[in-house]
Design an enzyme around this catalytic site. Structure first.
Site, PDB file in Angstrom:
ATOM      1  N   SER A 298       0.845  -1.096   0.062  1.00  0.00           N
ATOM      2  CA  SER A 298      -0.126   0.001   0.132  1.00  0.00           C
ATOM      3  C   SER A 298       0.918   1.300   0.034  1.00  0.00           C
ATOM      4  CB  SER A 298      -0.973   0.082   1.301  1.00  0.00           C
ATOM      5  OG  SER A 298      -0.150   0.043   2.220  1.00  0.00           O
TER       6      SER A 298
ATOM      7  N   ASP B 216       5.207  -7.505   3.186  1.00  0.00           N
ATOM      8  CA  ASP B 216       4.347  -6.821   3.717  1.00  0.00           C
ATOM      9  C   ASP B 216       3.558  -7.863   5.136  1.00  0.00           C
ATOM     10  OD1 ASP B 216       2.758  -4.186   2.847  1.00  0.00           O
ATOM     11  OD2 ASP B 216       1.559  -5.439   4.334  1.00  0.00           O
TER      12      ASP B 216
ATOM     13  N   TYR C 128       8.526   8.901  16.970  1.00  0.00           N
ATOM     14  CA  TYR C 128       8.607   8.599  15.565  1.00  0.00           C
ATOM     15  C   TYR C 128       9.904   9.468  14.878  1.00  0.00           C
ATOM     16  CZ  TYR C 128       6.771   8.565  10.860  1.00  0.00           C
ATOM     17  OH  TYR C 128       6.690   8.223   9.298  1.00  0.00           O
TER      18      TYR C 128
END
Length: 259
Positions: A16, A37, A165
């Site tokens: 994706s 994935d 992050y």
């Protein structure tokens, strides 16, 4: 690096978003692609749509990554291209005070570690396996392989709540040149893309008003990036043999504000 049906590639997070667009771009050049994935349903669908193979892969696990590379190489041969798009994050303040109760809460350490493991360690785990495999190949025009990693604008301008992050993506930026130097004698190039705000499946869940507001934060063009623009940059980094050890910003000149 030349791109044709003699070349094999691995794209992590390829089912994706940025990864899927990169798979499409590679397949348009007839490159043999293995999609790594975690989600089996979307992975199989993406493989069917693009004429790729799917290898279920959890980048948090040595065994899972090793098995995925083994399957990819059995089907397509040793990869000369690795594009790492797998990753994710969370949004938790370092420490905060509950507005109603006054209770002070801190960022759970296990959640901080998870984000670093998923992004930085997961990327490095795939890099080491790909590098070892590429080193077995004979060079083509002087190079054995090329790797493209994915960081984020948060690596340098993390917003509030993005401590984990930001650290994880800064780690990817920080190790890019070092790994490129490590692998230089083997003819393997390593670069990183540092995207700004992109219209990915994760962003698709946001209200349109929020996406419009985020787009207006970008100096030019005043919109979100699209996955095909990431893929275009990844393809250039693969093709251009003089691009090495570099992190390229792809963000419309945005510099993220605190919130």
């Amino acid at each position: 690096m030349k791109l044709d049906n003699t070349i094999a590639a691995v794209v992590t997070g390829g089912a994706s978003g940025l990864g899927y667009a990169t798979v499409q771009a590679l397949r348009a050049q007839d490159v043999k692609v293995a999609i790594f994935d975690l989600n089996e349903d979307t992975g199989e669908q993406a493989a069917s749509e693009t004429g790729s193979i799917f290898c279920q892969c959890d980048v948090l696990s040595d065994d899972s990554v090793d098995a995925a590379f083994a399957k990819a190489r059995a089907e397509n041969g040793q990869e000369r291209i690795l594009v790492c798009c797998a990753g994710g994050g969370n949004a938790i303040p370092t420490a905060r005070r509950d507005k109603k109760t006054g209770e002070i809460k801190t960022f759970p350490t296990d959640q901080f570690e998870w984000v670093l493991k998923l992004n930085t360690v997961g990327t490095f785990r795939c890099i080491t396996r790909a590098a070892a495999g590429m080193m077995e190949l004979e060079p083509i025009d002087g190079e054995r392989g090329v790797m493209v990693n994915t960081a984020s604008a948060a690596a340098t301008e993390g917003q509030m709540g993005q401590a984990a992050y930001s650290a994880a993506k800064a780690g990817i930026v920080g190790m890019t040149l070092t790994i490129a130097r490590d692998l230089s004698r083997e003819g393997i190039r390593v670069n990183t893309i540092q995207p700004g705000i992109f219209d990915t499946p994760a962003m698709a869940r946001a209200p349109q008003e929020m996406k419009d507001a985020l787009g207006k934060m970008v100096p030019f063009p005043p919109r979100l990036g699209v996955a095909e623009e990431y893929a275009s940059m990844a393809m250039e980094l693969v093709r251009n043999g003089y691009m090495n050890g570099t992190t390229v910003r792809l963000d419309g000149a945005i510099r993220m504000q605190p919130r």
